[in-house]
Design a protein around this motif. Structure first.
Motif, PDB file in Angstrom:
ATOM      1  N   PHE A 139      77.390 -45.434  -2.502  1.00 65.66           N
ATOM      2  CA  PHE A 139      78.048 -44.157  -2.233  1.00 65.66           C
ATOM      3  C   PHE A 139      79.471 -44.383  -1.717  1.00 65.66           C
ATOM      4  CE2 PHE A 139      79.082 -40.610   0.613  1.00 65.66           C
ATOM      5  CZ  PHE A 139      79.003 -39.562  -0.295  1.00 65.66           C
ATOM      6  N   ALA A 140      79.668 -45.332  -0.816  1.00 62.92           N
ATOM      7  CA  ALA A 140      80.998 -45.611  -0.257  1.00 62.92           C
ATOM      8  C   ALA A 140      81.942 -46.132  -1.343  1.00 62.92           C
ATOM      9  CB  ALA A 140      80.879 -46.612   0.889  1.00 62.92           C
ATOM     10  N   VAL A 141      81.452 -47.028  -2.197  1.00 66.91           N
ATOM     11  CA  VAL A 141      82.298 -47.565  -3.270  1.00 66.91           C
ATOM     12  C   VAL A 141      82.692 -46.454  -4.242  1.00 66.91           C
ATOM     13  CG1 VAL A 141      82.307 -49.130  -5.263  1.00 66.91           C
ATOM     14  CG2 VAL A 141      81.419 -49.921  -3.067  1.00 66.91           C
ATOM     15  N   CYS A 142      81.739 -45.629  -4.629  1.00 70.61           N
ATOM     16  CA  CYS A 142      82.035 -44.514  -5.535  1.00 70.61           C
ATOM     17  C   CYS A 142      83.019 -43.533  -4.897  1.00 70.61           C
ATOM     18  CB  CYS A 142      80.757 -43.786  -5.932  1.00 70.61           C
ATOM     19  SG  CYS A 142      79.718 -44.745  -7.040  1.00 70.61           S
ATOM     20  N   LEU A 143      82.827 -43.237  -3.628  1.00 71.33           N
ATOM     21  CA  LEU A 143      83.734 -42.342  -2.910  1.00 71.33           C
ATOM     22  C   LEU A 143      85.140 -42.934  -2.850  1.00 71.33           C
ATOM     23  CD1 LEU A 143      83.849 -39.663  -1.348  1.00 71.33           C
ATOM     24  CD2 LEU A 143      83.413 -40.981   0.730  1.00 71.33           C
ATOM     25  N   LEU A 144      85.226 -44.224  -2.618  1.00 71.55           N
ATOM     26  CA  LEU A 144      86.522 -44.904  -2.580  1.00 71.55           C
ATOM     27  C   LEU A 144      87.211 -44.857  -3.944  1.00 71.55           C
ATOM     28  CD1 LEU A 144      88.442 -46.638  -0.841  1.00 71.55           C
ATOM     29  CD2 LEU A 144      87.258 -48.629  -1.750  1.00 71.55           C
ATOM     30  N   VAL A 145      86.491 -45.112  -5.013  1.00 72.45           N
ATOM     31  CA  VAL A 145      87.074 -45.103  -6.362  1.00 72.45           C
ATOM     32  C   VAL A 145      87.514 -43.695  -6.743  1.00 72.45           C
ATOM     33  CG1 VAL A 145      86.542 -45.443  -8.821  1.00 72.45           C
ATOM     34  CG2 VAL A 145      85.839 -47.157  -7.146  1.00 72.45           C
ATOM     35  N   VAL A 146      86.638 -42.717  -6.553  1.00 71.71           N
ATOM     36  CA  VAL A 146      86.975 -41.339  -6.913  1.00 71.71           C
ATOM     37  C   VAL A 146      88.110 -40.821  -6.031  1.00 71.71           C
ATOM     38  CG1 VAL A 146      86.111 -38.962  -6.980  1.00 71.71           C
ATOM     39  CG2 VAL A 146      84.725 -40.824  -7.888  1.00 71.71           C
ATOM     40  N   GLY A 147      88.051 -41.079  -4.747  1.00 73.63           N
ATOM     41  CA  GLY A 147      89.112 -40.644  -3.834  1.00 73.63           C
ATOM     42  C   GLY A 147      90.437 -41.299  -4.168  1.00 73.63           C
ATOM     43  N   GLY A 148      90.424 -42.585  -4.480  1.00 75.35           N
ATOM     44  CA  GLY A 148      91.654 -43.277  -4.859  1.00 75.35           C
ATOM     45  C   GLY A 148      92.247 -42.712  -6.138  1.00 75.35           C
ATOM     46  N   THR A 149      91.394 -42.424  -7.093  1.00 73.79           N
ATOM     47  CA  THR A 149      91.864 -41.841  -8.351  1.00 73.79           C
ATOM     48  C   THR A 149      92.486 -40.471  -8.126  1.00 73.79           C
ATOM     49  OG1 THR A 149      90.121 -43.029  -9.544  1.00 73.79           O
ATOM     50  CG2 THR A 149      91.173 -41.180 -10.690  1.00 73.79           C
ATOM     51  N   VAL A 150      91.861 -39.658  -7.306  1.00 75.51           N
ATOM     52  CA  VAL A 150      92.396 -38.328  -7.000  1.00 75.51           C
ATOM     53  C   VAL A 150      93.740 -38.448  -6.286  1.00 75.51           C
ATOM     54  CG1 VAL A 150      92.024 -36.261  -5.583  1.00 75.51           C
ATOM     55  CG2 VAL A 150      90.171 -37.158  -7.001  1.00 75.51           C
ATOM     56  N   LEU A 151      93.871 -39.350  -5.345  1.00 75.78           N
ATOM     57  CA  LEU A 151      95.143 -39.540  -4.640  1.00 75.78           C
ATOM     58  C   LEU A 151      96.241 -40.017  -5.582  1.00 75.78           C
ATOM     59  CD1 LEU A 151      94.010 -41.104  -1.247  1.00 75.78           C
ATOM     60  CD2 LEU A 151      95.009 -38.852  -1.643  1.00 75.78           C
TER      61      LEU A 151
END
Length: 126
Positions: free
Chosen positions: A8-20
């Motif tokens: 969950f943390a890795v997915c959140l990091l990837v999706v959040g980074g992409t959005v930023l």
């Protein structure tokens, strides 16, 4: 449970980074500059330009500089009046003689205008 939180943390990091990245990146813009038009006109006068190369630059509107847009439109008009797209495949020039004369005059005018602008910018910075 630990594996679930890690994924969950890795997915959140990837999706959040992409959005930023998408939020802070700008749309790329292509800006035609006088030097690019001069180079294209030179190639056309030396019979080294292809119709595709000509169309890529000439069919893209120039919105940041009204003068360059006018030059682009005049060059398009020269091509419509004097262009011979069908003869390029045979190794013949893109423009007939009258078209090359008009394009050479347009090129010289653009070069003089570009040099004058550069001088004005140079004197304003001093």
């Amino acid at each position: 449970m630990a594996l679930y939180l890690l994924i969950f943390a890795v997915c959140l990091l990837v999706v959040g980074g992409t959005v930023l990245i998408l939020l802070f990146s700008r749309t790329p813009r292509y800006r035609t500059e006088p030097g690019q038009l001069l180079a294209l006109f030179d190639k056309a006068l030396r019979n080294e330009v292809t119709s595709t190369e000509w169309n890529i630059v000439m069919n893209y509107p120039i919105r940041h500089d009204d003068y360059l847009e006018g030059v682009r439109r005049r060059a398009q008009h020269v091509m419509q009046e004097h262009g011979r797209h069908w003869q390029i495949a045979q190794g013949k020039p893109l423009l007939n003689d009258a078209g090359r004369k008009e394009l050479a005059a347009l090129r010289d005018h653009l070069e003089a205008h570009h040099r004058l602008r550069q001088r004005r910018r140079g004197s304003n910075e001093s």
